[in-house]
Write an enzyme that holds these catalytic residues in place. Structure first.
Site, PDB file in Angstrom:
ATOM      1  N   GLN A   1      -3.687 -17.242  -2.965  1.00  0.00           N
ATOM      2  CA  GLN A   1      -4.051 -16.596  -4.222  1.00  0.00           C
ATOM      3  C   GLN A   1      -5.146 -17.340  -4.959  1.00  0.00           C
ATOM      4  O   GLN A   1      -6.025 -16.737  -5.571  1.00  0.00           O
ATOM      5  CB  GLN A   1      -2.812 -16.467  -5.117  1.00  0.00           C
ATOM      6  CG  GLN A   1      -1.802 -15.484  -4.570  1.00  0.00           C
ATOM      7  CD  GLN A   1      -2.439 -14.129  -4.248  1.00  0.00           C
ATOM      8  OE1 GLN A   1      -3.071 -13.519  -5.097  1.00  0.00           O
ATOM      9  NE2 GLN A   1      -2.305 -13.700  -2.988  1.00  0.00           N
TER      10      GLN A   1
ATOM     11  N   HIS B   1       0.831  -1.208   0.000  1.00  0.00           N
ATOM     12  CA  HIS B   1       0.000   0.000   0.000  1.00  0.00           C
ATOM     13  C   HIS B   1       0.860   1.250   0.000  1.00  0.00           C
ATOM     14  O   HIS B   1       0.938   1.973   0.970  1.00  0.00           O
ATOM     15  CB  HIS B   1      -0.974  -0.016   1.195  1.00  0.00           C
ATOM     16  CG  HIS B   1      -2.132  -0.928   0.995  1.00  0.00           C
ATOM     17  ND1 HIS B   1      -2.302  -2.111   1.706  1.00  0.00           N
ATOM     18  CD2 HIS B   1      -3.168  -0.872   0.138  1.00  0.00           C
ATOM     19  CE1 HIS B   1      -3.397  -2.709   1.307  1.00  0.00           C
ATOM     20  NE2 HIS B   1      -3.955  -1.982   0.344  1.00  0.00           N
ATOM     21  N   ASN B   2       1.501   1.488  -1.103  1.00  0.00           N
ATOM     22  CA  ASN B   2       2.342   2.679  -1.224  1.00  0.00           C
ATOM     23  C   ASN B   2       1.947   3.424  -2.495  1.00  0.00           C
ATOM     24  O   ASN B   2       0.958   3.096  -3.152  1.00  0.00           O
ATOM     25  CB  ASN B   2       3.810   2.282  -1.258  1.00  0.00           C
ATOM     26  CG  ASN B   2       4.055   1.202  -2.300  1.00  0.00           C
ATOM     27  OD1 ASN B   2       3.410   1.212  -3.358  1.00  0.00           O
ATOM     28  ND2 ASN B   2       4.950   0.267  -2.005  1.00  0.00           N
ATOM     29  N   GLU B   3       2.766   4.450  -2.843  1.00  0.00           N
ATOM     30  CA  GLU B   3       2.428   5.299  -3.974  1.00  0.00           C
ATOM     31  C   GLU B   3       2.399   4.526  -5.300  1.00  0.00           C
ATOM     32  O   GLU B   3       1.692   4.886  -6.227  1.00  0.00           O
ATOM     33  CB  GLU B   3       3.397   6.476  -4.076  1.00  0.00           C
ATOM     34  CG  GLU B   3       4.861   6.102  -4.254  1.00  0.00           C
ATOM     35  CD  GLU B   3       5.585   5.881  -2.924  1.00  0.00           C
ATOM     36  OE1 GLU B   3       4.899   5.664  -1.901  1.00  0.00           O
ATOM     37  OE2 GLU B   3       6.817   5.941  -2.908  1.00  0.00           O
ATOM     38  N   THR B   4       3.133   3.428  -5.357  1.00  0.00           N
ATOM     39  CA  THR B   4       3.134   2.640  -6.593  1.00  0.00           C
ATOM     40  C   THR B   4       1.780   1.972  -6.788  1.00  0.00           C
ATOM     41  O   THR B   4       1.220   1.976  -7.880  1.00  0.00           O
ATOM     42  CB  THR B   4       4.243   1.580  -6.542  1.00  0.00           C
ATOM     43  OG1 THR B   4       5.440   2.204  -6.094  1.00  0.00           O
ATOM     44  CG2 THR B   4       4.470   0.980  -7.916  1.00  0.00           C
ATOM     45  N   HIS B   5       1.240   1.431  -5.686  1.00  0.00           N
ATOM     46  CA  HIS B   5      -0.090   0.839  -5.760  1.00  0.00           C
ATOM     47  C   HIS B   5      -1.107   1.892  -6.186  1.00  0.00           C
ATOM     48  O   HIS B   5      -1.939   1.669  -7.074  1.00  0.00           O
ATOM     49  CB  HIS B   5      -0.471   0.253  -4.395  1.00  0.00           C
ATOM     50  CG  HIS B   5      -1.924  -0.086  -4.275  1.00  0.00           C
ATOM     51  ND1 HIS B   5      -2.549  -1.055  -5.058  1.00  0.00           N
ATOM     52  CD2 HIS B   5      -2.905   0.416  -3.467  1.00  0.00           C
ATOM     53  CE1 HIS B   5      -3.832  -1.121  -4.719  1.00  0.00           C
ATOM     54  NE2 HIS B   5      -4.066  -0.233  -3.759  1.00  0.00           N
TER      55      HIS B   5
ATOM     56  N   ASP C   1      -5.756   5.056  -0.988  1.00  0.00           N
ATOM     57  CA  ASP C   1      -5.045   4.339   0.087  1.00  0.00           C
ATOM     58  C   ASP C   1      -4.046   5.235   0.803  1.00  0.00           C
ATOM     59  O   ASP C   1      -3.115   4.759   1.432  1.00  0.00           O
ATOM     60  CB  ASP C   1      -4.300   3.120  -0.496  1.00  0.00           C
ATOM     61  CG  ASP C   1      -5.184   1.879  -0.524  1.00  0.00           C
ATOM     62  OD1 ASP C   1      -6.126   1.816   0.309  1.00  0.00           O
ATOM     63  OD2 ASP C   1      -4.948   1.009  -1.387  1.00  0.00           O
TER      64      ASP C   1
ATOM     65  N   ASP D   1      -8.618  -1.435  -7.990  1.00  0.00           N
ATOM     66  CA  ASP D   1      -7.893  -1.565  -6.721  1.00  0.00           C
ATOM     67  C   ASP D   1      -7.409  -3.012  -6.533  1.00  0.00           C
ATOM     68  O   ASP D   1      -6.315  -3.242  -6.021  1.00  0.00           O
ATOM     69  CB  ASP D   1      -8.839  -1.161  -5.578  1.00  0.00           C
ATOM     70  CG  ASP D   1      -8.104  -1.015  -4.257  1.00  0.00           C
ATOM     71  OD1 ASP D   1      -6.850  -0.897  -4.302  1.00  0.00           O
ATOM     72  OD2 ASP D   1      -8.763  -0.991  -3.200  1.00  0.00           O
TER      73      ASP D   1
ATOM     74  N   PHE E   1      -8.405 -16.474  -3.521  1.00  0.00           N
ATOM     75  CA  PHE E   1      -8.690 -15.061  -3.758  1.00  0.00           C
ATOM     76  C   PHE E   1      -9.105 -14.842  -5.205  1.00  0.00           C
ATOM     77  O   PHE E   1     -10.119 -14.180  -5.492  1.00  0.00           O
ATOM     78  CB  PHE E   1      -7.433 -14.243  -3.414  1.00  0.00           C
ATOM     79  CG  PHE E   1      -7.625 -12.762  -3.525  1.00  0.00           C
ATOM     80  CD1 PHE E   1      -8.599 -12.119  -2.757  1.00  0.00           C
ATOM     81  CD2 PHE E   1      -6.853 -12.022  -4.403  1.00  0.00           C
ATOM     82  CE1 PHE E   1      -8.771 -10.772  -2.871  1.00  0.00           C
ATOM     83  CE2 PHE E   1      -7.026 -10.678  -4.507  1.00  0.00           C
ATOM     84  CZ  PHE E   1      -7.994 -10.036  -3.740  1.00  0.00           C
TER      85      PHE E   1
HETATM   86 ZN    ZN Z   1      -5.799  -0.308  -2.754  1.00  0.00          ZN
END
Ligand code: ZN
Length: 1371
Positions: free
Chosen positions: A1318, A1114-1118, A1155, A1267, A1321
């Site tokens: 996975q 959950h960072n700026e790349t995401h 986020d 997302d 999911f």
């Molecule tokens: Zn997200």
């Protein structure tokens, strides 16, 4: 009073009168059948009853009688001139009055008639306690004949006695004084109250001799006392020896004259006068035996006059003369005139008003008995004054009445007062009954003795001798002399001196004290009325006789006539500062012309102010010269500053010419007059042209800055230069010169002098000023144009108002301009208003010129001086230790030709201060240096221009003279667009200025893009971020992150939300010659959202910063990935969603922030760990709440400038906010299945996308899908995302373990199998959801769902590799 006018007797008249008298007596004897035959014998009571009937009515009126020739007059038989008999009526008693007069008594009798008529009017005179009884008078007035005839006295007495007896008259109206002695015994015998018109005292003495006799006149002995008193006062001051010669001459025969003069002698002696000589004569004797009686003998009278004042009298012989005579005085006056006699005073018994009126040539000597005069303001209930009575007489009888008439008028009036007084407490008054008895008559007589009444010639009251003492001495009837005017009598009314006689009388009535002030008492030559402008030449009087001498002379030049209290005129020199203007005989001096010059003090003030301005200009000029190398000065365009100084000085020079003034116009003065507007106008053009130009340039620069962003070449900015603005100065100058030239040619200003006040056509006050025929028009044009310029300047200031700066000159300029505007506007009308007052006008003009120029100079230079001074001070304690000036210089002019110098400075900064500089700053400076040293000049400019904001800011703030945003603004304004400052300035301008239209938010090249390490990277990035690439589902956000030095969100956000401008800017930055129109994009900045791109980037930068980079997932790349993925999905949908721009923008914005500040742990963790966030958001979508809250906190923080929605309508902002909040909250995974089923439900509806709410649900769903798109991406990407998310899960699991919390699913790094997690999911969450999405967006079904399926296969395969024994179905 006796009658002055007497007809001279002659023999014929005498004989005729005697004959008539004999005839009359005979008639009377026959009529009365009296036994006696003697006319003088009183008639018996019984016989008198028929007397009235026997007397004929007069055939002439009183006035006609007086006009008869003497012979006819003497022959007039006794006749009844009036018999006023009112009809008896109830409660009215008729009281008879008898009035018998000789012919020569003149018009006096008519007064009684007037009085009785008025008293009888209406009910008559009210008497008694209730005033319900009345009295009317039965007046019988008889003219008894010529008093000069023999036996007249007997005849008079006979008629009077007979009438009183016949009528039983209780009152006799007294006749003229010379028959009073005849009437007196009749009154005594018949006990009839008798009012005598006699003055001498002996008539009343002894008092008991005639108890019924009353005297209406005051004691004639008192007549001369006023003059004696005046002499006494005069002597006390001027002749204390009291040896002044006093000559008294009087008729010895008459008691009246004799007693009067003797009274004067007694009073003079009593006052100590020693030199008194008395000359008396018997008027009827013939002293010299020439056959002429003395009173008519000019020789005898001349001798007497000579004795009093001889022809050969010494020069200092000024006798005081008392003359108690009748007409003799006229002869004596003539003699004194011949003798050139100049007496100290003359007192005349005969100086009555009547006499004076008949002898106007002797008027100056009128001073005597001091009789009643109309001007003396007494009155009664019938007449307000004696004058009114006389006017009444004129209307009633047709002639002008006299004093005698007033006296006879008063007598019946007094009788009426007597009756009122006698019966004022009686209920049933019956006067006739009382008059019938002796007791009654005695009582009434006694009432008369105590009567006091105000009458038309003053108060009447009786003394023990029954003589009137009401008025006191007749001679004391002077008028109070107050303030140069004679005031009236008791009514304080201005006496009506309406002719020369009246004026002279006023002199005679002056109080003794005032008379005594004169050098000569009375008759004083000063009484002579010199004509206006002439004066009485006292010098001449000393050598010449003064009686009637005309010694009046015109006053010489520059003197004017003044008068003392006693009318003596003399010439006084004109007061200093006045003149007679070369004329003689003036009554006043004309003040010297007041030229109303500007006062010396004010002129000094004016010159001082000009000196001050000159000094200030010099100081400024020297300062400019000495600081010419200073950047501050250079960027301020010293040429313009010099012009401002010069213009202000020229304008101020007009102060000098404002002070020019003169008595009359001359070429010099006229030139000075015209110089003022010239200097002012030219000065204005020279001083304000540059100011205006500066303002204009600032505006042009600010516009150019925008143009640049719009893609115009930098050339356009450079064009805003000195040349461009100098044209403006020229235009202003030319227009001002044109107006001035027209003025000069049409009607040049001339010095004119306007007379404000004048006396007799001579100016006494004038104002000189510069004027021309059309000066208002020209002045108006001049000032009007100036105001227009200033107004323009203000408009320019207004337009550039958003450009704030600590250093900004524009603020000062606009302040100065506004101030000048105000001064011009305020003072222009004052020029007109203050025209009359040169002092005010001068100081207003001077003040206006001074203040205007002074303020402009101060506002323009002082801030600059302070700046330069500060910049030269020792280095700031805060900053590194190097000269701010030297640092500032190269940095400020870095785009000029000083690259090397700038680099040098940077080197020095780095070398000398390397130890003092923080590491961060050092790096920044090195970056700047790197930019400066690399590439060609143009590229360097670009690079420098696009240095990251923080860096640019830092590198400049290290200098004392920090090139902060504000200073950039300053540079912009001053220098017109220095390139180094353009970037921040441009963004600043864009940030602060409202765009004129919707499409002006401009082009914005992300600075970070410019800062990318190499052109290759730039090209790659620009390719990656092209519209086409951005749509790709296999977009490699990790690559981008790497290429952009860890700014993926910033770049993707800018590229997506800033499209197509961002793509266009990047293309240009990569050297492509392209057109904006050829780029595709959302155009949010050009839509009605007007999203400002630079703000957007600032916002992106902040949001990106607030993503926690340390989070594996959950960072700026995401975030960047979600934005790009959403964009890709949206693009896949094409137009099918029918989404509006606002909706697209909202959902993209939601993706950007969705986020932010994600802590790297899940909602469940927050709730279990009871973190602050969980507590704040009550365990409900904790993180999502936090993300969206943080996003708007940042956006709406007023301390920063990050509100990308600031140009959006309020209602739309609310809408966007609402949508973003909903969308971000919707990214909560716990809502996933609910959402999917809801969307499925929605899709059952036909046309479900046309409903806004449903459409938004779909968009939110798409965001949610973006997302969780990690597992929907092509394999390499999906694996990377899986690794990251698993890493983050495990970190959370570690924390949970550490905190003793239950470890969340998939978070235990020791138990969790990646593939396992996975498969579930993807199989149960991702795949079905994308299949649903595929139902909405066909391309998803085609392009994405297969990838998801493929990924699922991959994970199944992986699980087999990891643990082949596990069945797929068990997962
Ligand atoms: Zn997200």
């Amino acid at each position: 009073m006796w009658r002055q006018k007497q007809v001279p007797m002659d023999i014929t008249g005498c004989a005729l009168r005697s004959a008539f008298l004999l005839l009359f007596m005979g008639l009377v004897v026959m009529a009365s059948s009296g036994p006696s035959g003697t006319a003088a014998q009183p008639l018996a009571t019984g016989t008198a009853t028929r007397l009235l009937a026997t007397l004929p009515s007069c055939t002439h009126s009183t006035y006609e009688v007086t006009q008869l020739p003497p012979e006819e007059k003497s022959e007039l038989a006794p006749c009844v001139i009036a018999n006023i008999k009112p009809e008896p009526s109830e409660n009215t008693t008729v009281i008879p009055l008898v009035h018998v007069t000789p012919i020569s008594c003149g018009v006096g009798r008519d007064g009684a008639l007037t009085s009785v008529k008025l008293l009888n009017a209406g009910h008559g005179v009210p008497i008694g306690f209730a005033k319900d009884h009345f009295v009317k008078f039965h007046l019988v007035s008889v003219i008894a004949g010529d008093a000069r005839a023999d036996g007249y006295h007997e005849q008079h007495e006979y008629i009077l006695r007979g009438l009183v007896e016949e009528l039983q008259a209780p009152y006799i109206v007294g006749s003229c004084s010379f028959v009073a002695s005849v009437e007196k015994p009749v009154a005594g015998d018949l006990e009839a109250i008798y009012m005598a018109q006699v003055g001498p005292p002996s008539f009343y003495l002894p008092s008991n001799s005639n108890p019924f006799v009353f005297g209406i006149h005051i004691n004639s002995d008192t007549y001369p006392l006023a003059n004696v008193q005046a002499l006494d006062f005069w002597a006390a001051k001027k002749n204390p020896a009291r040896d002044i010669p006093i000559r008294v001459m009087y008729r010895e025969q008459s008691e009246f004259f004799r007693s009067t003069c003797q009274s004067a002698i007694r009073a003079l002696q009593k006052s100590g006068f020693t030199n008194i000589e008395t000359m008396k004569f018997d008027p009827l004797e013939d002293d010299n035996g020439d056959g002429i009686v003395n009173e008519l003998d000019a020789i005898t009278l001349g001798e007497i006059a000579d004795k009093a004042c001889p022809p050969d009298h010494p020069p200092n012989f000024h006798p005081a003369l008392f003359v108690c005579t009748r007409t003799e005085q006229d002869v004596m006056f003539e003699r004194w005139r011949q003798n050139r006699c100049r007496p100290t005073s003359i007192w005349l018994t005969a100086a009555t008003w009547t006499w004076a009126a008949r002898n106007p040539e002797l008027l100056p000597y009128l001073h005597g008995g001091g009789q009643w005069h109309p001007a003396l303001d007494y009155g009664d209930e019938n007449f307000a004054s004696g004058k009114e009575l006389l006017q009444h007489t004129y209307q009633e009888y047709g002639y002008n009445g006299t004093y005698d008439q007033v006296v006879s008028y008063v007598v019946p009036y007094l009788y009426a007062k007597h009756l009122q007084n006698a019966y004022k407490v009686t209920t049933h008054p019956n006067p006739l009954e009382d008059f019938a008895t002796a007791e009654g008559r005695e009582r009434l007589r006694r009432d008369m003795m105590v009567l006091t009444a105000d009458t038309i010639f003053g108060k009447v009251a009786f003394d023990q001798n029954q003589r009137n003492v009401g008025r006191g001495a007749a001679g004391t009837q002077w008028l109070p002399f107050e303030k140069g005017e004679f005031s009236g009598g008791r009514r304080k009314k201005e006496p009506a001196f309406n002719n020369q006689s009246d004026a002279v009388l006023a002199n005679a009535l002056v109080s003794p004290l005032l008379q005594a002030e004169a050098s000569i008492v009375l008759p004083s030559p000063s009484a002579e009325e010199c004509v206006q402008g002439s004066f009485l030449n006292h010098t001449a009087l000393k050598t010449q006789s003064s009686i009637l001498l005309s010694a009046c002379e015109l006053c010489p030049f520059d003197t004017y006539i003044t008068r003392d209290n006693n009318v003596a005129g003399f010439c006084s020199p004109c007061p200093v500062g006045s003149t007679t203007k070369g004329r003689k005989g003036q009554t006043e001096c004309i003040p010297n012309e007041e030229f109303n010059y500007i006062s010396q003090g004010l002129l000094v003030v004016g010159y001082t102010l000009f000196g001050t301005i000159t000094f200030v200009c010099l100081v400024m000029a020297i300062w400019l010269w000495s600081h010419q190398t200073s950047v501050l000065v250079r960027i301020s365009q010293p040429q313009l500053l010099v012009l401002v100084i010069f213009g202000c000085w020229i304008s101020s020079l007009s102060i000098v010419f404002l002070g020019v003034q003169a008595e009359v116009a001359s070429d010099m003065v006229n030139a000075a007059c015209m110089a003022t507007p010239w200097l002012y106008g030219v000065g204005f053009a020279v001083a304000y042209g540059p100011l205006l130009a500066k303002l204009l340039r600032i505006m042009l620069v600010s516009r150019a800055g925008r143009k640049k962003q719009m893609g115009k070449s930098a050339r356009s900015q450079r064009a805003v230069g000195l040349k461009e603005v100098s044209g403006l100065v020229g235009i202003i100058l030319i227009i001002q010169l044109a107006i001035l030239t027209a003025w000069q040619l049409d009607s040049p200003i001339q010095w004119t002098r306007e007379v404000i006040e004048e006396v007799d056509g001579f100016a006494t006050e004038s104002v000189g000023r510069c004027e021309s025929d059309h000066q208002n028009a020209y002045f108006g044009a001049l000032v009007g144009f100036q105001l227009l310029c200033l107004l323009g300047a203000l408009v320019l200031s207004y337009q550039t108002r958003h450009i704030h700066s600590d250093f900004a000159e524009s603020g000062c300029i606009s302040l100065a301009v506004a101030f000048t505007f105000e001064v011009v506007l305020l003072t222009a009308p004052t020029f007109v208003l203050a025209r009359e007052n040169n002092n005010v006008s001068y100081i207003v003009r001077v003040g206006a010129v001074f203040v205007q120029n002074f303020v402009v100079l101060l506002l323009l230079f002082v801030p600059k001086m302070i700046r330069v001074r500060e910049s030269m001070k020792s280095p700031s304690t805060r900053g590194p230790n190097f000269s701010s000036e030297s640092t500032y210089l190269p940095l400020a002019s870095i785009t000029g030709s000083k690259w090397d110098e700038a680099t040098d400075i940077l080197n020095r900064m780095l070398d000398e201060n390397s130890n003092d500089l923080p590491q961060e700053q050092r790096e920044d400076l090195q970056k700047v240096k790197h930019v400066l040293l690399s590439g060609d000049r143009e590229k360097k400019q670009n690079k420098l221009m696009h240095l990251p904001g923080g860096l640019a800011r830092f590198s400049l703030t290290t200098a004392r003279f920090s090139v902060k945003k504000q200073s950039n603004m300053f540079l912009l304004q001053e220098y017109g667009g220095i390139d180094v400052t353009r970037r921040s300035v441009s963004s600043e301008i864009e940030a602060m200025e409202e765009p004129a239209g919707g499409s002006s938010s401009g082009v914005y090249l992300l600075p970070e893009f410019e800062a990318l390490a190499s052109q290759a990277i730039k090209t790659r990035v620009s390719i990656m971020l092209s519209w086409h690439a951005l749509k790709r589902w296999d977009f490699n956000v990790f690559d981008l992150c790497h290429l952009t030095d860890g700014n993926p969100l910033l770049f993707v956000g800018w590229a997506v939300l800033g499209s197509p401008h961002s793509q266009y800017a990047m293309a240009r930055a990569c050297g492509e010659d392209v057109d904006l129109d050829s780029f595709e994009g959302y155009n949010f900045s050009d839509s009605d959202l007007k999203i400002p791109l630079h703000t957007l980037c600032d916002y992106l930068r902040v949001i990106q910063d607030d993503y926690i980079s340390a989070n594996p997932y959950h960072n700026e790349t995401h975030a960047a990935d979600v934005v790009q993925s959403l964009h890709a999905l949206l693009q896949m949908s094409g137009e099918e969603l029918h989404a509006s721009k606002l909706e697209i923008f909202s959902i993209l914005l939601a993706a950007v922030v969705h986020d932010v500040q994600h802590p790297g742990s899940s909602n469940a963790f927050q709730a279990n760990a009871r973190t602050d966030l969980a507590l704040i958001y009550n365990d409900n979508s904790i993180l999502e709440n936090k993300h969206v809250s943080h996003a708007f906190v940042k956006m709406f923080d007023t301390k920063t400038n990050l509100n990308i929605l600031r140009k959006v309508d309020r209602s739309k902002v609310a809408k966007i906010r609402n949508k973003v909040i909903k969308a971000v909250l919707h990214t909560d995974m716990s809502l996933h299945f609910k959402t999917v089923s809801e969307i499925k439900g929605d899709m059952m509806e036909e046309d479900y996308l046309s409903d806004e709410e449903t459409r938004w649900d779909v968009l939110m769903y798409i965001l949610h899908m973006a997302d969780i798109s990690g597992q929907a991406k092509p394999r390499p990407l999906s694996i990377l995302w899986t690794d990251r998310v698993m890493d983050e899960f495990f970190v959370q699991g570690d924390k949970e373990k550490q905190l003793g919390l239950p470890i969340s699913p998939n978070c235990n790094r020791h138990t969790t199998l990646k593939a396992d997690s996975q498969i579930g999911f993807v199989k149960f969450v991702i795949l079905p959801a994308y299949e649903v999405l595929g139902g909405i967006i066909p391309q998803v079904k085609e392009r994405v769902v297969p990838i998801v399926a493929d990924n699922l296969e991959y994970w199944v395969h992986q699980r087999k590799l990891e643990s082949p024994d596990i069945e797929e179905s068990t997962v």
